[in-house]
Design a protein around this motif. Structure first.
Motif, PDB file in Angstrom:
ATOM      1  N   ASN A  96     -28.415 -17.625  27.866  1.00  0.00           N
ATOM      2  CA  ASN A  96     -28.864 -16.420  27.152  1.00  0.00           C
ATOM      3  C   ASN A  96     -27.954 -15.216  27.362  1.00  0.00           C
ATOM      4  N   LEU A  97     -27.065 -15.308  28.360  1.00  0.00           N
ATOM      5  CA  LEU A  97     -26.209 -14.162  28.691  1.00  0.00           C
ATOM      6  C   LEU A  97     -24.833 -14.233  28.040  1.00  0.00           C
ATOM      7  N   LEU A  98     -24.492 -15.383  27.491  1.00  0.00           N
ATOM      8  CA  LEU A  98     -23.161 -15.564  26.911  1.00  0.00           C
ATOM      9  C   LEU A  98     -22.808 -14.490  25.879  1.00  0.00           C
ATOM     10  N   PRO A  99     -23.725 -14.107  24.966  1.00  0.00           N
ATOM     11  CA  PRO A  99     -23.381 -13.081  23.971  1.00  0.00           C
ATOM     12  C   PRO A  99     -23.079 -11.709  24.571  1.00  0.00           C
ATOM     13  N   LYS A 100     -23.397 -11.510  25.855  1.00  0.00           N
ATOM     14  CA  LYS A 100     -23.151 -10.213  26.484  1.00  0.00           C
ATOM     15  C   LYS A 100     -21.809 -10.138  27.202  1.00  0.00           C
ATOM     16  N   LEU A 101     -21.128 -11.273  27.331  1.00  0.00           N
ATOM     17  CA  LEU A 101     -19.806 -11.245  27.957  1.00  0.00           C
ATOM     18  C   LEU A 101     -18.846 -10.436  27.086  1.00  0.00           C
ATOM     19  N   PRO A 102     -17.860  -9.767  27.683  1.00  0.00           N
ATOM     20  CA  PRO A 102     -16.951  -8.913  26.904  1.00  0.00           C
ATOM     21  C   PRO A 102     -16.147  -9.691  25.874  1.00  0.00           C
ATOM     22  N   HIS A 103     -15.811  -8.993  24.788  1.00  0.00           N
ATOM     23  CA  HIS A 103     -14.854  -9.508  23.811  1.00  0.00           C
ATOM     24  C   HIS A 103     -13.475  -8.999  24.221  1.00  0.00           C
ATOM     25  N   ILE A 104     -12.469  -9.842  24.105  1.00  0.00           N
ATOM     26  CA  ILE A 104     -11.120  -9.468  24.531  1.00  0.00           C
ATOM     27  C   ILE A 104     -10.189  -9.483  23.328  1.00  0.00           C
ATOM     28  N   LEU A 105      -9.475  -8.380  23.133  1.00  0.00           N
ATOM     29  CA  LEU A 105      -8.447  -8.285  22.102  1.00  0.00           C
ATOM     30  C   LEU A 105      -7.092  -8.406  22.776  1.00  0.00           C
ATOM     31  N   ASP A 106      -6.360  -9.436  22.409  1.00  0.00           N
ATOM     32  CA  ASP A 106      -5.034  -9.692  22.986  1.00  0.00           C
ATOM     33  C   ASP A 106      -3.995  -9.275  21.966  1.00  0.00           C
ATOM     34  N   CYS A 107      -3.361  -8.146  22.229  1.00  0.00           N
ATOM     35  CA  CYS A 107      -2.363  -7.606  21.303  1.00  0.00           C
ATOM     36  C   CYS A 107      -0.982  -8.132  21.664  1.00  0.00           C
ATOM     37  N   ALA A 108      -0.161  -8.308  20.658  1.00  0.00           N
ATOM     38  CA  ALA A 108       1.212  -8.727  20.896  1.00  0.00           C
ATOM     39  C   ALA A 108       1.924  -7.716  21.780  1.00  0.00           C
ATOM     40  N   GLY A 109       2.947  -8.175  22.480  1.00  0.00           N
ATOM     41  CA  GLY A 109       3.712  -7.285  23.345  1.00  0.00           C
ATOM     42  C   GLY A 109       4.294  -6.113  22.574  1.00  0.00           C
ATOM     43  N   LEU A 110       4.175  -4.927  23.136  1.00  0.00           N
ATOM     44  CA  LEU A 110       4.629  -3.710  22.460  1.00  0.00           C
ATOM     45  C   LEU A 110       5.955  -3.232  23.041  1.00  0.00           C
ATOM     46  N   ALA A 111       6.729  -2.591  22.208  1.00  0.00           N
ATOM     47  CA  ALA A 111       8.019  -2.063  22.635  1.00  0.00           C
ATOM     48  C   ALA A 111       7.825  -0.826  23.508  1.00  0.00           C
ATOM     49  N   ASP A 112       8.789  -0.548  24.343  1.00  0.00           N
ATOM     50  CA  ASP A 112       8.742   0.634  25.205  1.00  0.00           C
ATOM     51  C   ASP A 112       9.291   1.833  24.447  1.00  0.00           C
ATOM     52  N   GLU A 113       8.430   2.396  23.610  1.00  0.00           N
ATOM     53  CA  GLU A 113       8.832   3.557  22.820  1.00  0.00           C
ATOM     54  C   GLU A 113       7.631   4.450  22.584  1.00  0.00           C
ATOM     55  N   ASN A 114       7.904   5.675  22.241  1.00  0.00           N
ATOM     56  CA  ASN A 114       6.858   6.640  21.914  1.00  0.00           C
ATOM     57  C   ASN A 114       7.218   7.263  20.576  1.00  0.00           C
ATOM     58  N   THR A 115       6.762   6.619  19.509  1.00  0.00           N
ATOM     59  CA  THR A 115       7.097   7.034  18.157  1.00  0.00           C
ATOM     60  C   THR A 115       5.830   7.194  17.335  1.00  0.00           C
ATOM     61  N   PRO A 116       5.873   7.998  16.262  1.00  0.00           N
ATOM     62  CA  PRO A 116       4.706   8.117  15.376  1.00  0.00           C
ATOM     63  C   PRO A 116       4.262   6.763  14.830  1.00  0.00           C
ATOM     64  N   LYS A 117       5.215   5.889  14.594  1.00  0.00           N
ATOM     65  CA  LYS A 117       4.919   4.547  14.075  1.00  0.00           C
ATOM     66  C   LYS A 117       4.054   3.760  15.048  1.00  0.00           C
ATOM     67  N   LEU A 118       4.447   3.733  16.323  1.00  0.00           N
ATOM     68  CA  LEU A 118       3.697   2.973  17.326  1.00  0.00           C
ATOM     69  C   LEU A 118       2.376   3.664  17.657  1.00  0.00           C
ATOM     70  N   ARG A 119       2.369   5.002  17.678  1.00  0.00           N
ATOM     71  CA  ARG A 119       1.125   5.724  17.958  1.00  0.00           C
ATOM     72  C   ARG A 119       0.063   5.400  16.912  1.00  0.00           C
ATOM     73  N   GLU A 120       0.480   5.310  15.654  1.00  0.00           N
ATOM     74  CA  GLU A 120      -0.487   4.988  14.604  1.00  0.00           C
ATOM     75  C   GLU A 120      -1.053   3.579  14.787  1.00  0.00           C
ATOM     76  N   ILE A 121      -0.192   2.617  15.132  1.00  0.00           N
ATOM     77  CA  ILE A 121      -0.661   1.242  15.319  1.00  0.00           C
ATOM     78  C   ILE A 121      -1.619   1.154  16.496  1.00  0.00           C
ATOM     79  N   ILE A 122      -1.304   1.837  17.597  1.00  0.00           N
ATOM     80  CA  ILE A 122      -2.196   1.827  18.755  1.00  0.00           C
ATOM     81  C   ILE A 122      -3.529   2.480  18.405  1.00  0.00           C
ATOM     82  N   GLU A 123      -3.481   3.568  17.646  1.00  0.00           N
ATOM     83  CA  GLU A 123      -4.727   4.229  17.248  1.00  0.00           C
ATOM     84  C   GLU A 123      -5.586   3.313  16.378  1.00  0.00           C
ATOM     85  N   LEU A 124      -4.944   2.572  15.482  1.00  0.00           N
ATOM     86  CA  LEU A 124      -5.683   1.640  14.639  1.00  0.00           C
ATOM     87  C   LEU A 124      -6.306   0.525  15.469  1.00  0.00           C
ATOM     88  N   LEU A 125      -5.575   0.062  16.492  1.00  0.00           N
ATOM     89  CA  LEU A 125      -6.102  -0.979  17.372  1.00  0.00           C
ATOM     90  C   LEU A 125      -7.345  -0.482  18.115  1.00  0.00           C
TER      91      LEU A 125
END
Length: 349
Positions: A96-125
């Protein structure tokens, strides 16, 4: 207390948390970090700990490609299926507890940058705009076509995919992606202009992986990849400083070893760290501010409009475009109008 005894106690604590009133809705956890940090290995390890069986339900990369060209995967309830649980008692408790376990989102590896492009993708995630199975490569192409900052007009957010906890994963022998960390911090700083509250109220945790490579005596069997305890602590401090949460190192930073990393760690030790992590993910966190109602947003908008009107009137007076009486009269009428509407909103009319 042995690891086996502590693990039994930890598993019982996890069950008790899942049974409690604070765990009505499962947490949505986003794993984020560079390629090779061990995100997929974490999913496989949690699955092994909860089911007793090791399946590579998450494909593990080589860590060579530092790009954002893979997909977004979602593992409902830690990827656990009831029929895969080998232990009879665990299976019975999780029925009965299985539906309460966390859901995990595994995102692809991200580049080491701080750009408007990457910020938008992270915000959408984080905001739940990107559905599981989405190709990040295709998403980038859509971003180029629509223009940076326009993707939220294309996708509709799904409340079930909105992230509640973020786990930033960092290998203890890898370079710290400070630009990526700064990019993530800037996204989490985004506030709602109407209410002045943070738009994304996520707890953030740091998981330092490959802890099996930490060795006091520099074991030669580690092929030169091992680091000393002092070097590890230095890395731990640098990561905390990058997140500006030095005071929370003991609370929000965890050390991790995956089953695939098994070098000098017993299965019970790995299980111990995994259960501590899972418990941390299920525990109730910082209270989240309630979403503002329509009345709250309207009232805030009216007050901001009055403030803008007052500044515009003062500017006009200074430039002598309007006389004082007309300015005062306009402000009185505007203030009275806003006051009446605010009273009606508070009265629930």
């Amino acid at each position: 207390m042995s690891f086996e005894e502590e693990n039994d106690s930890l598993l019982e604590e996890v069950f008790e948390l899942l049974e409690g009133p604070d765990c009505e809705n499962p947490e949505v956890i986003l794993l984020i970090g560079r390629s090779g940090a061990g995100k997929s290995s974490l999913v496989n390890t949690l699955h092994k700990v909860l089911t007793g069986r090791f399946y590579t339900i998450a494909k593990q990369g080589s860590g060579q490609a530092q790009t954002v060209t893979l997909d977004l995967f979602r593992y409902d309830n830690c990827g656990v299926k009831l029929h895969r649980i080998s232990d009879k008692n665990t299976k019975e408790r999780l029925t009965n507890l299985l539906p309460k376990l966390p859901h995990i989102l595994d995102c692809a590896g991200l580049a080491d940058e701080n750009t408007p492009k990457l910020r938008e993708i992270i915000e959408l995630l984080i905001g739940g705009y990107i559905r599981p199975g989405t190709s990040i490569d295709a998403l980038e192409k859509k971003q180029e076509k629509c223009g940076i900052g326009r993707l939220k007009e294309v996708f509709k957010p799904d409340p079930a995919c909105k992230v509640s906890k973020i786990v930033f994963m960092q290998g203890c022998i890898d370079d710290i992606p400070k630009n990526l960390i700064q990019c993530l911090r800037e996204v989490l700083k985004i506030s709602n202009p109407a209410t002045l509250t943070r738009k994304y109220q996520c707890e953030i945790f740091v998981l330092i992986t490959k802890y099996d490579l930490v060795n006091e005596s520099r074991d030669p069997n580690l092929d030169g990849n091992g680091i000393s305890v002092d070097e590890f602590k230095k890395t731990e401090t640098e990561i905390a400083e990058a997140f500006c949460n030095v005071g929370a190192v003991g609370c929000n930073t965890l050390r991790w070893v995956s089953f695939t990393d098994n070098v000098g760690f017993s299965e019970s030790q790995i299980r111990n760290r995994a259960l501590k992590f899972l418990k941390k993910m299920i525990e109730p966190g910082v209270p989240k501010m309630p979403e503002p109602t329509f009345s709250d947003r309207l009232e805030e908008y009216l007050y901001q409009t009055l403030h803008k009107l007052r500044r515009a009137c003062i500017k006009q007076i200074r430039e002598r475009h309007l006389n004082c009486l007309s300015i005062i009269g306009g402000l009185v009428i505007a203030f009275f109008f806003i006051y009446v509407i605010s009273c009606l909103l508070r009265a629930g009319v």
